[in-house]
Design an enzyme around this catalytic site. Structure first.
Site, short mmCIF file in Angstrom:
data_model
loop_
_atom_site.label_atom_id
_atom_site.label_comp_id
_atom_site.label_asym_id
_atom_site.label_seq_id
_atom_site.Cartn_x
_atom_site.Cartn_y
_atom_site.Cartn_z
N HIS A 99 40.51 28.16 47.88
CA HIS A 99 40.95 28.36 46.50
C HIS A 99 40.07 27.62 45.48
O HIS A 99 39.92 28.08 44.35
CB HIS A 99 42.41 27.94 46.35
CG HIS A 99 43.35 28.92 46.98
ND1 HIS A 99 43.72 30.10 46.38
CD2 HIS A 99 43.97 28.92 48.20
CE1 HIS A 99 44.53 30.78 47.18
NE2 HIS A 99 44.69 30.09 48.29
N ASN B 87 38.96 34.13 48.28
CA ASN B 87 39.88 33.01 48.45
C ASN B 87 40.11 32.70 49.92
O ASN B 87 40.10 31.54 50.34
CB ASN B 87 41.22 33.31 47.79
CG ASN B 87 41.30 32.76 46.37
OD1 ASN B 87 40.56 31.86 46.01
ND2 ASN B 87 42.19 33.32 45.57
N ASP C 184 38.44 29.37 42.33
CA ASP C 184 38.51 28.89 40.94
C ASP C 184 37.14 28.88 40.29
O ASP C 184 36.99 29.22 39.11
CB ASP C 184 39.12 27.48 40.89
CG ASP C 184 40.62 27.49 41.19
OD1 ASP C 184 41.20 28.58 41.25
OD2 ASP C 184 41.19 26.39 41.36
N ARG D 77 27.88 45.96 30.12
CA ARG D 77 27.19 44.67 29.94
C ARG D 77 27.93 43.57 30.73
O ARG D 77 27.31 42.71 31.35
CB ARG D 77 27.15 44.34 28.45
CG ARG D 77 26.06 43.35 28.09
CD ARG D 77 25.66 43.44 26.64
NE ARG D 77 26.75 43.13 25.73
CZ ARG D 77 27.07 43.85 24.66
NH1 ARG D 77 26.41 44.96 24.39
NH2 ARG D 77 28.06 43.50 23.87
N ASP E 254 38.80 43.54 36.65
CA ASP E 254 39.37 42.93 37.85
C ASP E 254 38.25 42.54 38.80
O ASP E 254 37.33 43.33 39.04
CB ASP E 254 40.32 43.93 38.54
CG ASP E 254 41.19 43.26 39.57
OD1 ASP E 254 42.17 42.60 39.19
OD2 ASP E 254 40.88 43.38 40.78
N ILE E 255 38.31 41.32 39.33
CA ILE E 255 37.29 40.87 40.28
C ILE E 255 37.53 41.58 41.62
O ILE E 255 38.65 41.55 42.16
CB ILE E 255 37.35 39.34 40.49
CG1 ILE E 255 37.13 38.61 39.15
CG2 ILE E 255 36.31 38.90 41.52
CD1 ILE E 255 37.29 37.10 39.23
N GLU F 82 43.28 37.43 39.04
CA GLU F 82 41.84 37.70 38.94
C GLU F 82 41.55 38.79 37.92
O GLU F 82 40.47 39.38 37.92
CB GLU F 82 41.26 38.07 40.30
CG GLU F 82 41.77 39.37 40.88
CD GLU F 82 42.99 39.20 41.77
OE1 GLU F 82 43.11 40.00 42.73
OE2 GLU F 82 43.81 38.30 41.53
#
Length: 243
Positions: free
Chosen positions: A133, A128, A137, A183, A120-121, A163
């Site tokens: 947006h 955002n 992206d 990694r 998850d970012i 995300e």
């Protein structure tokens, strides 16, 4: 190409058939679908009598039917591919990932373990809100690329939704899975912020879960990896946590 080029290509195929198989009489017509030359449909016989107009009409009709069938098949394949690829990141989507899991489960042999990474970012909503947006992206595409480059050829990365990304790791143990996860985490941190249109490095949190062939079902494994991901978030983000 043009119809003349297609006809010439079909005739070249017919010439090779005549030469290779010793068939003096071959009649060829090109197979063309959506203006793409696909090949040729041939009639051949050992006798030397000429082909009639009826023969030629029959071959042209058959070639049209075959080409139409090919075109339909290609269109269905393209639609199928499109339905399983995330347009933004060009990664497989959740539908594809779920199907890969379903296929993988009965294939696991006695010594096969599989792993799931849920990624998850961190603070994506803030990215955002702050940069828009379109920039969000760009970040999604950058993270997708970092994940793709960090996993092994036999593994399946996917955009799971929003995300969140997922990776199916084949033939892996906990140590190897954690290594791939780390990694990925490092590859994302190394993304150049300016190239993504932001000012701070992107980070991800990763949850890892691994099970042997007699272990938990694959869908349960996804839930375990997801729970590990949320632990990583609670522990401060930008880290890997193993279930």
């Amino acid at each position: 190409g043009s119809s003349e080029e297609a006809a010439a290509a079909a005739e070249e195929i017919a010439r090779r058939v005549r030469s290779e198989y010793g068939l003096p009489q071959t009649l060829a017509t090109p197979l063309v679908a959506d203006r793409r030359f696909l090949g040729a449909l041939l009639l051949a016989r050992r006798g030397r009598e000429a082909w009639s107009d009826g023969d030629r009409r029959l071959l042209a009709w058959a070639a049209n039917e075959v080409a139409t069938a090919f075109a339909r098949t290609y269109a269905l394949e393209a639609a199928e591919r499109g339905a399983k690829i995330d347009v933004l990141t060009r990664l497989p989507n959740r539908r594809y990932f779920d199907e890969a899991l379903a296929i993988e489960s009965p294939r696991r042999r006695a010594n096969d373990s599989i792993g799931i990474l849920m990624i998850d970012i961190d603070h994506f909503k803030l990215i955002n809100d702050r940069f828009g947006h379109a920039t969000g992206d760009q970040v999604l595409r950058g993270v997708a690329s970092a994940i793709t480059n960090a996993v092994r050829d036999e593994d399946t990365p996917a955009r799971y939704g929003g995300e969140e990304f997922a990776v199916l790791l084949r033939r892996t143990d906990e140590e190897q899975a954690a290594e791939v996860a780390e990694r990925i985490r490092r590859a994302v941190v190394k993304l150049h912020p300016a190239s993504l249109g932001i000012t701070e490095p992107v980070t991800v949190s990763v949850g890892v879960a691994v099970a042997g062939p007699d272990g938990v079902p694959v869908q349960q494994l996804v839930k375990r990896a997801d729970a590990a991901l949320y632990r990583a978030k609670r522990l401060g983000r930008d880290r890997v946590v193993t279930a």
